[in-house]
Design a protein around this motif. Structure first.
Motif, PDB file in Angstrom:
ATOM      1  N   PHE A  73       0.617  -0.979   0.104  1.00 49.34           N
ATOM      2  CA  PHE A  73      -0.113   0.097  -0.008  1.00 49.34           C
ATOM      3  C   PHE A  73       0.785   1.316  -0.054  1.00 49.34           C
ATOM      4  CE2 PHE A  73      -2.607  -3.343   2.146  1.00 49.34           C
ATOM      5  CZ  PHE A  73      -3.961  -3.187   1.342  1.00 49.34           C
ATOM      6  N   LEU A  74       0.653   2.048  -0.891  1.00 45.67           N
ATOM      7  CA  LEU A  74       1.489   3.555  -0.972  1.00 45.67           C
ATOM      8  C   LEU A  74       0.437   4.515  -0.963  1.00 45.67           C
ATOM      9  CD1 LEU A  74       3.421   2.389  -4.060  1.00 45.67           C
ATOM     10  CD2 LEU A  74       4.258   2.419  -1.800  1.00 45.67           C
ATOM     11  N   ARG A  75       0.907   5.819  -0.588  1.00 50.87           N
ATOM     12  CA  ARG A  75       0.026   6.938  -0.659  1.00 50.87           C
ATOM     13  C   ARG A  75       1.139   8.197  -1.078  1.00 50.87           C
ATOM     14  NH1 ARG A  75      -1.363  10.664   4.254  1.00 50.87           N
ATOM     15  NH2 ARG A  75      -0.829  12.151   2.621  1.00 50.87           N
ATOM     16  N   PRO A  76       0.451   9.244  -1.995  1.00 53.03           N
ATOM     17  CA  PRO A  76       1.437  10.379  -2.141  1.00 53.03           C
ATOM     18  C   PRO A  76       1.808  11.439  -0.966  1.00 53.03           C
ATOM     19  CG  PRO A  76      -0.376  10.311  -3.659  1.00 53.03           C
ATOM     20  CD  PRO A  76      -0.576   9.153  -2.464  1.00 53.03           C
ATOM     21  N   VAL A  77       2.892  11.611  -1.067  1.00 51.71           N
ATOM     22  CA  VAL A  77       3.397  12.573   0.178  1.00 51.71           C
ATOM     23  C   VAL A  77       4.344  13.820  -0.617  1.00 51.71           C
ATOM     24  CG1 VAL A  77       3.453  10.931   1.824  1.00 51.71           C
ATOM     25  CG2 VAL A  77       5.571  11.278   0.371  1.00 51.71           C
ATOM     26  N   ALA A  78       4.319  14.721   0.204  1.00 49.20           N
ATOM     27  CA  ALA A  78       5.373  15.782  -0.212  1.00 49.20           C
ATOM     28  C   ALA A  78       6.732  15.463  -0.113  1.00 49.20           C
ATOM     29  CB  ALA A  78       5.230  16.959   0.870  1.00 49.20           C
ATOM     30  N   GLU A  79       7.600  15.874  -0.660  1.00 50.75           N
ATOM     31  CA  GLU A  79       8.991  15.675  -0.978  1.00 50.75           C
ATOM     32  C   GLU A  79       9.582  15.489   0.595  1.00 50.75           C
ATOM     33  OE1 GLU A  79      12.695  13.942  -2.638  1.00 50.75           O
ATOM     34  OE2 GLU A  79      10.683  14.192  -3.419  1.00 50.75           O
ATOM     35  N   ASP A  80       9.173  16.472   1.292  1.00 53.57           N
ATOM     36  CA  ASP A  80       9.874  16.800   2.771  1.00 53.57           C
ATOM     37  C   ASP A  80       8.949  16.173   3.842  1.00 53.57           C
ATOM     38  OD1 ASP A  80       8.049  18.762   2.365  1.00 53.57           O
ATOM     39  OD2 ASP A  80       9.290  20.476   3.413  1.00 53.57           O
ATOM     40  N   PHE A  81       8.202  15.362   3.494  1.00 51.51           N
ATOM     41  CA  PHE A  81       7.218  15.011   4.494  1.00 51.51           C
ATOM     42  C   PHE A  81       7.559  14.584   5.801  1.00 51.51           C
ATOM     43  CE2 PHE A  81       8.300  11.088   3.211  1.00 51.51           C
ATOM     44  CZ  PHE A  81       8.138   9.903   4.203  1.00 51.51           C
ATOM     45  N   TRP A  82       8.622  13.897   5.739  1.00 49.90           N
ATOM     46  CA  TRP A  82       9.307  13.290   7.047  1.00 49.90           C
ATOM     47  C   TRP A  82       9.656  14.484   8.065  1.00 49.90           C
ATOM     48  CZ3 TRP A  82      14.460  15.198   7.372  1.00 49.90           C
ATOM     49  CH2 TRP A  82      15.106  15.569   5.954  1.00 49.90           C
ATOM     50  N   ARG A  83       9.956  15.642   7.542  1.00 50.83           N
ATOM     51  CA  ARG A  83      10.129  16.772   8.599  1.00 50.83           C
ATOM     52  C   ARG A  83       8.741  17.177   9.238  1.00 50.83           C
ATOM     53  NH1 ARG A  83      14.868  19.332   7.018  1.00 50.83           N
ATOM     54  NH2 ARG A  83      15.549  18.798   4.965  1.00 50.83           N
ATOM     55  N   HIS A  84       7.674  16.736   8.814  1.00 54.89           N
ATOM     56  CA  HIS A  84       6.806  17.247   9.429  1.00 54.89           C
ATOM     57  C   HIS A  84       5.798  16.148  10.244  1.00 54.89           C
ATOM     58  CE1 HIS A  84       7.125  20.749   7.274  1.00 54.89           C
ATOM     59  NE2 HIS A  84       7.448  19.989   6.141  1.00 54.89           N
ATOM     60  N   ALA A  85       6.494  14.763  10.151  1.00 51.36           N
ATOM     61  CA  ALA A  85       5.649  13.627  10.903  1.00 51.36           C
ATOM     62  C   ALA A  85       6.578  13.007  11.815  1.00 51.36           C
ATOM     63  CB  ALA A  85       5.263  12.713   9.713  1.00 51.36           C
ATOM     64  N   GLY A  86       6.417  12.787  12.992  1.00 50.01           N
ATOM     65  CA  GLY A  86       7.165  11.937  13.795  1.00 50.01           C
ATOM     66  C   GLY A  86       7.088  10.450  13.960  1.00 50.01           C
ATOM     67  N   THR A  87       5.843   9.965  13.615  1.00 46.07           N
ATOM     68  CA  THR A  87       5.472   8.601  13.809  1.00 46.07           C
ATOM     69  C   THR A  87       5.014   8.157  12.463  1.00 46.07           C
ATOM     70  OG1 THR A  87       3.217   9.090  14.486  1.00 46.07           O
ATOM     71  CG2 THR A  87       5.025   9.067  16.159  1.00 46.07           C
ATOM     72  N   TRP A  88       4.885   6.893  12.369  1.00 48.91           N
ATOM     73  CA  TRP A  88       4.091   6.128  11.012  1.00 48.91           C
ATOM     74  C   TRP A  88       2.797   6.607  10.931  1.00 48.91           C
ATOM     75  CZ3 TRP A  88       0.122   2.546  10.960  1.00 48.91           C
ATOM     76  CH2 TRP A  88      -0.048   1.881   9.759  1.00 48.91           C
ATOM     77  N   ALA A  89       2.092   6.683  12.207  1.00 46.47           N
ATOM     78  CA  ALA A  89       0.671   6.959  11.947  1.00 46.47           C
ATOM     79  C   ALA A  89       0.617   8.523  11.580  1.00 46.47           C
ATOM     80  CB  ALA A  89       0.025   6.987  13.480  1.00 46.47           C
TER      81      ALA A  89
END
Length: 236
Positions: A73-89
């Motif tokens: 399962f995949l979903r689109p994200v912004a290129e820098d999404f990891w800067r704005h999310a701390g957890t998998w959820a």
């Protein structure tokens, strides 16, 4: 009297297709086989993933038995999404980008490595046609706990970047490296529950091979793109 000669068993590639609601029982069976109670997705969560991005919900099935071998399962994200999310959820709850060439791997579950390979081969030409350039995923780091016991002053980031013979020292990161996820973006504490990883997760990035040629793939029909990727499967 000797037994009659039997036809040889023919090995065939798994069938890969989009998942739909009829696959929910098989998906639930795979979830509970591969993940513990706190990690397995619920039926309603799986249903939402399929409905949200049906073209990014894929399953590999045994052509003889019909058994589900792997799901992705995949979903689109912004290129820098990891800067704005701390957890998998939190990665799953981020707003969808208006425009992006990046995907986030919500989950990859398998009981057969051949099923994973079949999904990647199936998705590659479709990723090229769709303009997807990077795929991110969050991986456990199962060797971290034991390593920290031996190196109490060490850090999760230092362990995740350890290499042996040019490959990640951690077995899970090494597996994903062999599947094209060669770039370690960051390591996040409290990313998801995983005892051996001390609840850390490594955000990895893979680049879709030949995706820089998107203008070419955009003009070609899917069948032509598939013919090209079949000849170049060694790049995966």
């Amino acid at each position: 009297m000797p037994p009659p000669d039997l036809p040889p068993v023919m090995e065939t590639d798994p069938e890969v297709r989009r998942l739909d609601a009829r696959d929910l029982p098989a998906l639930m069976d795979l979830e509970h086989e591969k993940w513990d109670e706190g990690q397995a997705a619920s039926e309603s969560e799986l249903r939402r993933r399929i409905a949200a991005h049906p073209e990014l919900a894929l399953g590999a099935f045994c052509t003889w038995t019909g058994r589900l071998l792997a799901s992705m399962f995949l979903r689109p994200v912004a290129e820098d999404f990891w800067r704005h999310a701390g957890t998998w959820a939190e990665c799953l709850e981020l707003p969808l980008p208006v425009r992006s060439a990046s995907l986030f791997g919500i989950s990859l579950s398998s009981r057969d490595v051949g099923g994973v390979d079949a999904i990647l081969r199936f998705f590659w030409p479709r990723a090229l046609k769709g303009g997807w350039r990077h795929i991110y995923l969050g991986s456990p780091v199962p060797g971290l706990g034991d390593w920290l016991q031996r190196h109490p002053l060490g850090s999760a980031d230092a362990y995740a970047r350890l290499q042996r013979a040019g490959l990640p020292a951690d077995p899970q990161l090494r597996y994903y490296h062999s599947r094209g996820f060669k770039e370690l973006v960051c390591v996040k504490p409290g990313y998801f529950p995983h005892e051996r990883s001390r609840d850390h997760g490594a955000i990895l990035r893979g680049t879709v091979p030949l995706s820089a040629l998107f203008p070419v793939w955009k003009r070609l029909p899917l069948a032509s793109t598939q013919r090209v990727t079949r000849q170049l499967e060694h790049l995966l």
